[in-house]
Design an enzyme around this catalytic site. Structure first.
Site, mmCIF file in Angstrom:
data_model
loop_
_atom_site.group_PDB
_atom_site.id
_atom_site.type_symbol
_atom_site.label_atom_id
_atom_site.label_comp_id
_atom_site.label_asym_id
_atom_site.label_seq_id
_atom_site.Cartn_x
_atom_site.Cartn_y
_atom_site.Cartn_z
ATOM 1 N N SER A 145 0.696 -1.243 0.044
ATOM 2 C CA SER A 145 -0.016 0.106 0.060
ATOM 3 C C SER A 145 0.834 1.240 0.150
ATOM 4 O O SER A 145 2.030 1.326 0.550
ATOM 5 C CB SER A 145 -1.117 -0.059 1.188
ATOM 6 O OG SER A 145 -1.338 1.165 1.255
ATOM 7 N N TYR A 158 -4.496 -0.180 8.906
ATOM 8 C CA TYR A 158 -4.124 -0.515 7.870
ATOM 9 C C TYR A 158 -2.697 -0.071 7.515
ATOM 10 O O TYR A 158 -2.002 -0.971 7.004
ATOM 11 C CB TYR A 158 -5.136 -0.019 6.685
ATOM 12 C CG TYR A 158 -4.820 -0.409 5.247
ATOM 13 C CD1 TYR A 158 -5.228 -1.561 5.128
ATOM 14 C CD2 TYR A 158 -4.292 0.593 4.297
ATOM 15 C CE1 TYR A 158 -5.256 -1.999 3.519
ATOM 16 C CE2 TYR A 158 -4.175 0.121 2.912
ATOM 17 C CZ TYR A 158 -4.667 -1.011 2.591
ATOM 18 O OH TYR A 158 -4.202 -1.533 1.379
#
Length: 253
Positions: A145, A158
């Site tokens: 990510s 996250y």
């Protein structure tokens, strides 16, 4: 183009029944691989198998829950049983909760760490043990990510998981390179999937995201297929511990 030929290769794709994982599974099957897709929804799994087979590919569905502590270990064993062996594991399953860290519950934190980091570790561990037992090289591909490189509000759990994933990939690559086991990471930018529906429902947030992308468009799931094939194929046999950013130029600017 034999460098990108996956004929005869067996691939496990987590999160392979929907979103980005589904599209990468389709692409890997079109490149010749026998793909096992894992997910929690049987209807979505069956639909993806039908689509891959209709396009001439080979696909097997395995129902699995990566939030379960034993789920990743069982999944690797089930994939080996279904396919005969594994050459590649691509971990694309994901989960997201958008809220400030001060408001996040411990259960929400734990679920995000479990699917993005704990499952990645256990899947890689199982795959590496399989590769080494067979005396064969192998490929492990993580989906990372932007959040492992920059801080973005309201996705703290996250970001922590994906930052941990980046470190995990580096250490796994160092420990297993001599055995010909390559561990690499795809870094997607902003894609409109089920995980980002809530984000793009907010017009101000949508406009901010678009203003940051030099290519001036969101990614499509098909944009990840090339990177997935590259990291899974002989073309990347001397590449490990690497990242490919598929973000329209976001991190470059």
């Amino acid at each position: 183009m034999n460098l990108f030929d996956l004929a005869g290769r067996s691939v496990l794709v987590t999160g392979g029944s929907r979103g980005l994982g589904r599209e990468m599974a389709l692409g890997l099957a079109q490149a010749g691989a026998h793909v096992a897709i894992a997910g929690r929804n049987r209807d979505e799994l069956d639909a993806t198998v039908s689509d891959i087979e209709a396009a001439g590919g080979k696909c097997t569905a395995i129902k699995a829950d990566l939030l379960d502590a034993n789920g990743p270990k069982s999944l690797v064993a089930n994939a080996v049983s279904a396919l005969g062996w594994l050459d590649i594991v691509l971990h694309a399953a994901g989960h997201q909760v958008r809220k400030p860290l001060a408001e996040l519950s411990i259960d929400e934190w734990d679920d995000i760490q479990a699917i993005h980091l704990r499952a990645a570790f256990l899947l890689a561990q199982g795959a590496i043990r399989h590769f080494r037992a067979k005396g064969m090289p192998g490929k492990i591909v993580f989906v990372g990510s932007l959040n492992s490189h920059i801080g973005i509000a309201n996705v703290g759990a996250y970001a922590a998981a994906k930052s941990g994933l980046a470190g995990l990939a580096r250490v796994l690559s160092a420990e297993n390179a001599e055995a010909g086991i390559c561990v690499n990471t795809i870094i997607p930018g902003y894609f409109h999937t089920a995980l980002t529906n809530d984000l793009f429902a907010d017009k101000a947030r949508h406009d901010w995201v678009m203003s940051r992308i030099p290519m001036k468009r969101l990614g499509t799931p098909q944009d990840l297929v090339g990177a997935a094939i590259y990291f899974s194929s002989p073309a990347s046999d001397y590449v490990t511990g690497a990242e490919i950013r598929v973000d329209g130029g976001w991190l470059a600017t």
